[in-house]
Design a protein around this motif. Sequence first.
Motif, PDB file in Angstrom:
ATOM      1  N   ALA A  71       0.217  -6.620  -2.939  1.00  0.00           N
ATOM      2  CA  ALA A  71       0.870  -5.374  -2.518  1.00  0.00           C
ATOM      3  C   ALA A  71       2.367  -5.526  -2.742  1.00  0.00           C
ATOM      4  N   LEU A  80      -0.775  -1.305  -4.833  1.00  0.00           N
ATOM      5  CA  LEU A  80      -1.831  -2.257  -4.507  1.00  0.00           C
ATOM      6  C   LEU A  80      -2.552  -2.626  -5.789  1.00  0.00           C
ATOM      7  N   TRP A 127      -5.754  -5.491  -7.397  1.00  0.00           N
ATOM      8  CA  TRP A 127      -6.792  -6.444  -7.019  1.00  0.00           C
ATOM      9  C   TRP A 127      -7.758  -6.652  -8.168  1.00  0.00           C
ATOM     10  N   PHE A 175     -14.011   1.259  -3.469  1.00  0.00           N
ATOM     11  CA  PHE A 175     -13.154   0.775  -2.393  1.00  0.00           C
ATOM     12  C   PHE A 175     -12.576   1.952  -1.628  1.00  0.00           C
ATOM     13  N   GLU A 176     -12.532   1.819  -0.319  1.00  0.00           N
ATOM     14  CA  GLU A 176     -11.880   2.800   0.531  1.00  0.00           C
ATOM     15  C   GLU A 176     -10.517   2.230   0.907  1.00  0.00           C
ATOM     16  N   ILE A 177      -9.472   2.968   0.605  1.00  0.00           N
ATOM     17  CA  ILE A 177      -8.107   2.541   0.906  1.00  0.00           C
ATOM     18  C   ILE A 177      -7.635   3.330   2.116  1.00  0.00           C
ATOM     19  N   GLU A 178      -7.187   2.621   3.136  1.00  0.00           N
ATOM     20  CA  GLU A 178      -6.752   3.253   4.370  1.00  0.00           C
ATOM     21  C   GLU A 178      -5.288   2.928   4.654  1.00  0.00           C
ATOM     22  N   TYR A 236      -5.955   3.950  11.565  1.00  0.00           N
ATOM     23  CA  TYR A 236      -6.064   4.005  10.112  1.00  0.00           C
ATOM     24  C   TYR A 236      -6.802   5.275   9.701  1.00  0.00           C
ATOM     25  N   ARG A 281      -8.226   7.403   5.944  1.00  0.00           N
ATOM     26  CA  ARG A 281      -8.512   7.200   4.519  1.00  0.00           C
ATOM     27  C   ARG A 281      -7.427   7.835   3.670  1.00  0.00           C
ATOM     28  N   PHE A 316      -3.698   0.923  -7.237  1.00  0.00           N
ATOM     29  CA  PHE A 316      -3.500   2.176  -6.516  1.00  0.00           C
ATOM     30  C   PHE A 316      -2.064   2.216  -6.009  1.00  0.00           C
TER      31      PHE A 316
END
Length: 70
Positions: free
Chosen positions: A23, A33, A35, A45-48, A56, A58, A69
């Motif tokens: 990050a 971000l 990976w 993937f869920e990014i929160e 948090y 989404r 991202f």
Amino acid sequence: SPEVIVRTAAPGGPPPGPTSFDAKATTPFAVRLSWEADAQMVAGFEIEVASDGNPYVRAALVDATVREFV
């Protein structure tokens, strides 16, 4: 009436998380971000995000082939 039967393998636990996660701040208001992941082992993937102690929420839901991202 027609029937549909779906068989799946028994889950062996949670899918593996991403590896080589990084990050980096790109501006005072954005973070990039990045990976690595095995796209055959995960669906996506869920990014929160959260700030100031709030829960948090989404920010995005990305495909398993996505590697970055902002």
